[in-house]
Motif scaffolding. Structure first.
Motif, PDB file in Angstrom:
ATOM      1  N   GLU A 123     -64.912  33.683 -11.725  1.00 35.06           N
ATOM      2  CA  GLU A 123     -63.978  32.730 -12.319  1.00 35.06           C
ATOM      3  C   GLU A 123     -64.247  31.299 -11.854  1.00 35.06           C
ATOM      4  N   THR A 124     -64.766  31.130 -10.650  1.00 35.89           N
ATOM      5  CA  THR A 124     -65.176  29.801 -10.182  1.00 35.89           C
ATOM      6  C   THR A 124     -66.350  29.288 -11.010  1.00 35.89           C
ATOM      7  N   ILE A 125     -67.312  30.168 -11.287  1.00 35.56           N
ATOM      8  CA  ILE A 125     -68.469  29.798 -12.112  1.00 35.56           C
ATOM      9  C   ILE A 125     -68.023  29.427 -13.524  1.00 35.56           C
ATOM     10  N   LEU A 126     -67.135  30.236 -14.101  1.00 34.18           N
ATOM     11  CA  LEU A 126     -66.675  29.992 -15.467  1.00 34.18           C
ATOM     12  C   LEU A 126     -65.870  28.704 -15.568  1.00 34.18           C
ATOM     13  N   ASP A 127     -65.060  28.414 -14.547  1.00 37.02           N
ATOM     14  CA  ASP A 127     -64.269  27.184 -14.551  1.00 37.02           C
ATOM     15  C   ASP A 127     -65.178  25.964 -14.486  1.00 37.02           C
ATOM     16  N   LYS A 128     -66.211  26.035 -13.665  1.00 34.05           N
ATOM     17  CA  LYS A 128     -67.179  24.929 -13.575  1.00 34.05           C
ATOM     18  C   LYS A 128     -67.839  24.696 -14.934  1.00 34.05           C
ATOM     19  N   GLU A 183     -59.420  44.210 -17.141  1.00 36.89           N
ATOM     20  CA  GLU A 183     -59.107  44.701 -18.488  1.00 36.89           C
ATOM     21  C   GLU A 183     -58.693  43.566 -19.423  1.00 36.89           C
ATOM     22  N   SER A 184     -58.008  42.566 -18.896  1.00 41.43           N
ATOM     23  CA  SER A 184     -57.555  41.453 -19.729  1.00 41.43           C
ATOM     24  C   SER A 184     -58.577  40.327 -19.822  1.00 41.43           C
ATOM     25  N   GLY A 185     -59.736  40.502 -19.185  1.00 40.75           N
ATOM     26  CA  GLY A 185     -60.753  39.464 -19.173  1.00 40.75           C
ATOM     27  C   GLY A 185     -60.649  38.568 -17.953  1.00 40.75           C
ATOM     28  N   PHE A 186     -61.640  37.698 -17.778  1.00 39.59           N
ATOM     29  CA  PHE A 186     -61.629  36.753 -16.666  1.00 39.59           C
ATOM     30  C   PHE A 186     -60.662  35.609 -16.978  1.00 39.59           C
ATOM     31  N   ASN A 187     -59.985  35.123 -15.940  1.00 36.89           N
ATOM     32  CA  ASN A 187     -58.953  34.102 -16.112  1.00 36.89           C
ATOM     33  C   ASN A 187     -59.522  32.695 -15.976  1.00 36.89           C
ATOM     34  N   TYR A 188     -58.842  31.759 -16.620  1.00 35.95           N
ATOM     35  CA  TYR A 188     -59.151  30.336 -16.510  1.00 35.95           C
ATOM     36  C   TYR A 188     -57.912  29.596 -16.017  1.00 35.95           C
ATOM     37  N   CYS A 189     -58.135  28.420 -15.428  1.00 40.52           N
ATOM     38  CA  CYS A 189     -57.016  27.575 -15.031  1.00 40.52           C
ATOM     39  C   CYS A 189     -56.236  27.148 -16.277  1.00 40.52           C
TER      40      CYS A 189
END
Length: 283
Positions: A123-128, A183-189
């Motif tokens: 999630e840190t990678i995706l947020d970046k 199950e609900s996917g990766f979260n974002y801010c």
């Protein structure tokens, strides 16, 4: 019937990528399992991914690492991979060989990792990536040199990367393995726009994450392995798929196909060097 030549070239590059992922772990980790030269460690893997992607994108697009810059003096964090339109802008390089790509030319960005060991790390990678992707939220009056009509979006309208998928940057993660997707996917801010969510997560070993597109406004069957997080501001569900038994991992095959198609369909934006050079632009 697939092409033996193209398929075998792809298999060769995937094999080299897998070997380089494994070799980098051996070369750059010490006896305490710590990476002792992270810069070289990252570049070693990125070069292997770059060679793979060069097989799969049109030749008028370039691949590099570095930073995205904007005319209003914003800058991205460092991107492992930037796919950009070579014909629309210069590639700016400073004395230390750091590359800077104007956001108008950026088509896709990618992060290259070995093992992503936790949900929080992913999630840190995706947020970046999302915050780098948001740099292309340009004004609606942005001038385009190519905009391909997509009937499901009616995107003959002005530029809007938060609404039209081909106006936005395509973002992806490629890795050897990653932790199981919730199950609900990766979260974002909460402050991340849905248009800036990732497009694709691909691994050599454990499968991939894309989306399940089932828009309420359109009467057709559910589309799996959809590569865009939203259509007409309707968020799509994240979906995990396990690997299949094939020399070309399903995750890699889908990623290179999605990237190729996005490059062919992506809106191309006009770059004006004057807007980067002067605060007093006379029109």
């Amino acid at each position: 019937m697939s092409s033996n030549i193209y398929r075998n070239l792809l298999i060769e590059k995937i094999g080299k990528l897998s070997d380089d992922f494994n070799r980098s772990e051996t070369i750059f980790r010490d006896q305490e399992d710590k990476i002792f030269h992270p810069g070289e460690f990252g570049q070693y893997r990125e070069r292997a991914v770059e060679e793979l992607l060069k097989l799969c994108i049109p030749q008028n697009f370039g691949i590099t690492n570095g930073f995205i810059i904007t005319q209003d003096n914003r800058k991205s964090t460092q991107c492992d991979l930037i796919i950009y339109d070579k014909q629309s802008c210069p590639k700016l390089v400073d004395s230390s060989h750091t590359h800077f790509i104007p956001v108008e030319a950026v088509i896709a960005i990618g992060e290259v990792k070995s093992q992503i060991r936790s949900r929080s790390e992913m999630e840190t990678i995706l947020d970046k990536m999302a915050r780098n992707k948001a740099l292309k939220h340009l004004r609606n009056s942005t001038r385009t040199t190519r905009k391909i009509y997509a009937p499901d979006e009616d995107n003959g309208l002005p530029f809007d990367s938060q609404y039209f998928r081909f106006d936005a940057i395509f973002s992806f993660v490629i890795c050897k393995s990653f932790t199981e997707m919730p199950e609900s996917g990766f979260n974002y801010c909460a402050d991340v726009d849905i248009a800036d969510y990732h497009n694709f997560i691909a691994s050599l070993d454990v499968g991939h994450c894309a989306y399940c597109c089932n828009p309420s406004w359109e009467m057709f069957r559910v589309t799996h392995n959809y590569h865009y997080p939203q259509t007409r501001r309707e968020l799509h569900n994240q979906e995990f798929k396990a690997p299949i038994d094939d020399e070309v991992p399903l995750a890699i095959g889908l990623l290179v196909s999605a990237l190729y198609n996005h490059c062919k369909m992506a809106t191309l934006v006009e770059f004006d060097p004057v807007e980067y050079i002067s605060d007093n632009v006379v029109r």
